[in-house]
Design an enzyme around this catalytic site. Structure first.
Site, PDB file in Angstrom:
ATOM      1  N   LYS A 163       0.806  -1.219   0.000  1.00 32.18           N
ATOM      2  CA  LYS A 163       0.000   0.000   0.000  1.00 32.18           C
ATOM      3  C   LYS A 163       0.841   1.272   0.000  1.00 32.18           C
ATOM      4  O   LYS A 163       2.038   1.258   0.243  1.00 32.18           O
ATOM      5  CB  LYS A 163      -1.004  -0.036   1.158  1.00 32.18           C
ATOM      6  CG  LYS A 163      -2.126  -1.042   0.873  1.00 32.18           C
ATOM      7  CD  LYS A 163      -3.269  -0.992   1.856  1.00 32.18           C
ATOM      8  CE  LYS A 163      -4.375  -1.955   1.374  1.00 32.18           C
ATOM      9  NZ  LYS A 163      -5.457  -2.064   2.382  1.00 32.18           N
ATOM     10  N   ARG A 168      -3.567 -10.230   4.768  1.00 29.54           N
ATOM     11  CA  ARG A 168      -4.059 -10.277   3.385  1.00 29.54           C
ATOM     12  C   ARG A 168      -2.952  -9.700   2.502  1.00 29.54           C
ATOM     13  O   ARG A 168      -2.625  -8.513   2.606  1.00 29.54           O
ATOM     14  CB  ARG A 168      -5.349  -9.468   3.261  1.00 29.54           C
ATOM     15  CG  ARG A 168      -5.995  -9.517   1.887  1.00 29.54           C
ATOM     16  CD  ARG A 168      -7.303  -8.722   1.872  1.00 29.54           C
ATOM     17  NE  ARG A 168      -7.943  -8.794   0.561  1.00 29.54           N
ATOM     18  CZ  ARG A 168      -7.694  -7.986  -0.460  1.00 29.54           C
ATOM     19  NH1 ARG A 168      -6.769  -7.029  -0.328  1.00 29.54           N
ATOM     20  NH2 ARG A 168      -8.328  -8.115  -1.607  1.00 29.54           N
TER      21      ARG A 168
END
Length: 287
Positions: free
Chosen positions: A225, A260
């Site tokens: 991210k 995840r």
């Protein structure tokens, strides 16, 4: 919290080790791997590779949730998810989750062989989602978000970030239980990067333990991210593997139960070592 959950033939024992959820985006526009796996054959090859790398769950998503993403039609999302599920389900034995905010997609996916619903809206975008999941009797992952992927990055003004996350998740857990979802089938996610700015993402890692009192396993999705990119000065998401590894290690040390991730093989190694240090469940010790 019930310390175990059986999904398909897999037994998840919370607190004993960290579980790895492999991301399978069957979209043309996801932030990191859009367009790579949006054919059935490419998706199957990637799913098999992730299983071989040690994934415990495969998470299939047909709708990009990157910042600024616009929602696709229901028909398009169904087509993407079901075409891939029909090919993958007969070939892999581990649990499959469907990453969707739509009750109709969740129902169709579970009927096609999915085992878990992963809803980034925490059951708030579709008024029928929680009741649908209750009727399907499958686990649900409830994530904290404000706004939608299109608007969420304009909604990062919090008086107390963790109190807001706690309050939202607590409310959605109660709503889920009220319509018949069993408490032991609820997994929570603080929503790294979803209506959170750089500093707020870091704060979630530092204060993750505060969510433990909700008595649900915690999922953390930090993989590749933008906050990692900012720290590393690395604009290319696929080049953020080492940064993701550090974030995953921090998540484990602060109470995460599921990671995840895109890079299953690498994060499996990270979780094995972090678990051996933090959870003291290593096998043979070496001097």
């Amino acid at each position: 919290m019930s310390n175990q959950l059986i999904i398909r033939k897999s037994c998840f024992i919370w607190g004993q080790r960290t579980y790895v959820m492999g991301i399978l985006n069957v979209t043309p526009d996801s932030f990191s791997d859009g367009g790579q796996f949006n054919t059935a054959s490419a998706a199957l090859a990637q799913a098999q590779a992730m299983v071989n790398a040690g994934a415990d769950i495969i998470d299939i998503g047909g709708q990009s949730t990157r910042p600024g993403a616009e929602q696709i039609t229901l028909t398009e999302e169904l087509d993407r998810v079901l075409s891939v599920l029909q090919v993958i389900r007969p070939e892999i034995s581990i649990p499959i989750s469907v990453d969707t905010t739509r009750a109709n997609v969740a129902k169709a996916a579970v009927e096609a062989g999915a085992d878990i619903v992963n809803d980034i809206s925490g059951g708030t975008y579709d008024s029928q989602m929680l009741a649908t999941v209750a009727s399907l009797d499958v686990p649900i992952m409830l994530m904290h978000i404000r706004g939608t992927p299109l608007t969420m990055q304009q909604q990062t003004d919090y008086q107390d970030l963790m109190a807001d996350i706690y309050s939202f998740l607590s409310q959605q857990i109660k709503a889920a239980v009220a319509v018949g979802i069993k408490q032991e089938k609820i997994i929570i996610d603080p929503g790294i990067g979803f209506a959170k700015n750089y500093e707020q993402n870091l704060e979630i890692f530092r204060r993750l333990q505060t969510l433990k009192v909700l008595n649900c396993p915690i999922l953390v999705g930090a993989s590749r991210k933008s906050f990692i990119g900012k720290i590393l000065n690395q604009p290319e998401p696929k080049a953020r593997v080492w940064g993701t590894a550090a974030a995953c290690c921090a998540a484990i040390f602060n109470g995460a139960d599921i990671l995840r991730v895109h890079d299953v093989l690498e994060m499996r190694d990270v979780s094995l070592v972090a678990d051996a240090i933090y959870r003291q469940v290593a096998g043979d010790s070496e001097q």
